[in-house]
Write a protein that holds these residues in place. Structure first.
Motif, PDB file in Angstrom:
ATOM      1  N   ALA A  90      23.066  66.801 -34.127  1.00 55.04           N
ATOM      2  CA  ALA A  90      24.168  67.751 -34.200  1.00 55.04           C
ATOM      3  C   ALA A  90      24.346  68.351 -35.605  1.00 55.04           C
ATOM      4  O   ALA A  90      24.471  69.578 -35.739  1.00 55.04           O
ATOM      5  N   THR A  91      24.331  67.530 -36.633  1.00 60.09           N
ATOM      6  CA  THR A  91      24.527  68.080 -37.980  1.00 60.09           C
ATOM      7  C   THR A  91      23.341  68.956 -38.406  1.00 60.09           C
ATOM      8  O   THR A  91      23.544  70.088 -38.861  1.00 60.09           O
ATOM      9  N   PRO A  92      22.099  68.494 -38.267  1.00 62.67           N
ATOM     10  CA  PRO A  92      20.966  69.384 -38.576  1.00 62.67           C
ATOM     11  C   PRO A  92      20.996  70.680 -37.767  1.00 62.67           C
ATOM     12  O   PRO A  92      20.743  71.768 -38.306  1.00 62.67           O
ATOM     13  N   GLY A  93      21.323  70.569 -36.480  1.00 62.97           N
ATOM     14  CA  GLY A  93      21.429  71.776 -35.666  1.00 62.97           C
ATOM     15  C   GLY A  93      22.514  72.703 -36.207  1.00 62.97           C
ATOM     16  O   GLY A  93      22.345  73.918 -36.276  1.00 62.97           O
TER      17      GLY A  93
ATOM     18  N   VAL B 218      22.970  76.451 -51.099  1.00 60.22           N
ATOM     19  CA  VAL B 218      23.268  75.019 -51.188  1.00 60.22           C
ATOM     20  C   VAL B 218      24.074  74.576 -49.958  1.00 60.22           C
ATOM     21  O   VAL B 218      25.159  75.095 -49.698  1.00 60.22           O
ATOM     22  N   ILE B 219      23.503  73.644 -49.228  1.00 57.71           N
ATOM     23  CA  ILE B 219      24.138  73.103 -48.017  1.00 57.71           C
ATOM     24  C   ILE B 219      24.543  71.667 -48.292  1.00 57.71           C
ATOM     25  O   ILE B 219      23.693  70.825 -48.573  1.00 57.71           O
ATOM     26  N   ASP B 220      25.824  71.413 -48.223  1.00 56.81           N
ATOM     27  CA  ASP B 220      26.350  70.077 -48.514  1.00 56.81           C
ATOM     28  C   ASP B 220      26.694  69.381 -47.197  1.00 56.81           C
ATOM     29  O   ASP B 220      27.694  69.675 -46.561  1.00 56.81           O
ATOM     30  N   ALA B 221      25.812  68.469 -46.786  1.00 53.35           N
ATOM     31  CA  ALA B 221      26.035  67.750 -45.531  1.00 53.35           C
ATOM     32  C   ALA B 221      26.741  66.428 -45.767  1.00 53.35           C
ATOM     33  O   ALA B 221      26.887  65.628 -44.848  1.00 53.35           O
ATOM     34  N   GLY B 222      27.162  66.193 -46.982  1.00 53.22           N
ATOM     35  CA  GLY B 222      27.849  64.948 -47.293  1.00 53.22           C
ATOM     36  C   GLY B 222      29.320  65.010 -46.932  1.00 53.22           C
ATOM     37  O   GLY B 222      29.928  66.091 -46.909  1.00 53.22           O
TER      38      GLY B 222
END
Lengths: 286, 286
Positions: free
Chosen positions: B145-148, B231-235
């Motif tokens: 879900a998050t990568p998508g 910049v993609i912040d997935a944290g």
């Protein structure tokens, strides 16, 4: 005409021989205990001369290692459904322990559907989606044979991988992608390059370990190699030519695989080793 | 106190809203035609407050989108076998179309065994080995879900990926590894960095697209960002803090996700969208 090379050759033939010797001993021990000889089924669609040669070589190496072969040939005109049916039957046959579908298959066949008909526990060539994810996640499963062979060769030469930058050129499902995942599992920093990569050489020149898996003869030359790098040539193009321009790369690398005699023998060795391991597991011996 | 930032914010809340609106309309259309309401089963083990909050949020968002929820709670002391049994039963229940196992699960549970009990066609959170390989190989399946969500956000902002260098910091099975594979499938050159990477900043500074998926608050600062990078912040760390030091990174990046309001809302949107898609497929409507 012979330039001085600084690189040490990585002798895949010698390392593979040791692996096959062990697999041979393991097959004999398994037979002694269970009465069962490990069996590898090979499946060939069509009559591409190179594929015919590969399959014969795998059969003769199997025989030498004390592994039985079962061989199924389908005509070039075979359908995906026919191939899937053959692979499903072999997956369900308890006398067969490992299955190898010689690839590439003819273009009209859905190769992925065919691969997925191979039961994961018999996928000794490591081509299924399950095997790929297992390599990526460190779960039990079989490695794709060539990537598995590359890792064994790196181990045999005590190449340090943790924290090193490994650059993989190529991203095919059974070579580039899995070898990258195996390197990542060993704590390398991993870069995947491919045909769309901008300024390839600027990336390959950062590689402590450079894996060429492109399928283009002499594609990577010495100026793309960082001094002291370990160069693994997984290419095997017509005329026994790899993806690396050996002469120029060997002047820059510290370790390099020749073609032939580098990665090639390792692929078959891992295939045989995994066939014996599959038989052991299926016979409840591990 | 407000420094000038050069970066444009990537508004995950707004992009997610459009995805959820479409999913809501699709769910209603499916109900009108089949009489069936899509149903997402959520499974929670233990009572970790953050996990409880996440699950409740997913249920309330589902309800708003016209998706039914089924919720199963197991005590902290549940065994792997008990959890696997629950997930297997949900996988076999035709009234359930999607399954979400809230993670992390307690440490004594084999999380991988639990994930693998989810049928791939109901794996709307994209956590199974099958879903991972499908993402890597471009085969049909659900994205993590998050990568998508990250990919949808990049699309919404028309970020070019082909030939660009994407650097992913982190390599977890449901975040770092799959997002790298999705970026590779879109023809980016992809580098995986992680805790063992030597000289991290020298790699992140080469990134045209930088994805932070580390789980360390404000780990990546502006000096690790190439001027003009996306910049993609997935944290998402305690106190609503991302893995990127927003203030310094925003001065260097061209596009950047805020935390909260960046990747977070996208994750839930993709979960709901995939639940409706799963229901459509299971009801033979696609």
């Amino acid at each position: 005409m012979t330039e001085t090379t600084s690189a040490v050759l990585m002798d895949g033939t010698a390392v593979a021989r040791r692996i096959v010797e062990q697999a041979t001993a393991d097959a004999a021990a398994l037979k002694a205990v269970t009465g069962v000889t490990p069996c590898l089924a090979t499946v060939l669609v069509g009559a591409d001369p190179a594929s015919v040669t590969y399959v014969r070589m795998k059969q003769s190496r199997s025989a030498k290692a004390g592994i039985d072969s079962r061989h199924v040939e389908l005509p070039e005109s075979a359908t995906t459904a026919e191939l899937v049916a053959v692979l499903t039957e072999l997956s369900e046959d308890s006398r067969v322990h490992g299955i190898l579908l010689q690839h590439p298959v003819p273009a009209h066949i859905d190769e992925r559907a065919a691969f997925e008909a191979i039961a994961p526990e018999k996928d000794v060539d490591g081509v299924t989606m399950h095997s790929f994810a297992a390599m990526a996640f460190g779960e039990p499963g079989f490695a794709s044979a060539t990537p598995g062979g590359i890792m064994r060769l790196l181990e045999a030469y005590s190449v340090e991988l943790a924290g090193k930058h490994a650059v993989v050129v190529g991203r095919s499902p059974i070579l580039g992608k899995p070898v990258g995942m195996l390197l990542l599992a060993r704590d390398a920093t991993v870069t995947y390059c491919h045909s769309k990569t901008a300024d390839l050489a600027s990336l390959t020149r950062q590689a402590d370990v450079l894996v060429a898996a492109v399928g283009k003869p002499r594609f990577l030359t010495g100026d793309a190699v960082k001094p002291g790098a370990v160069v693994i040539d997984a290419g095997y193009n017509p005329g026994n030519v790899g993806d690396v321009d050996f002469d120029s790369a060997a002047r820059t690398a510290s370790l390099i695989t020749p073609v032939p005699g580098g990665v090639g023998p390792m692929t078959i060795a891992v295939l045989l080793e995994q066939t014996v391991a599959a038989a052991r597991r299926q016979l409840g011996r591990r």
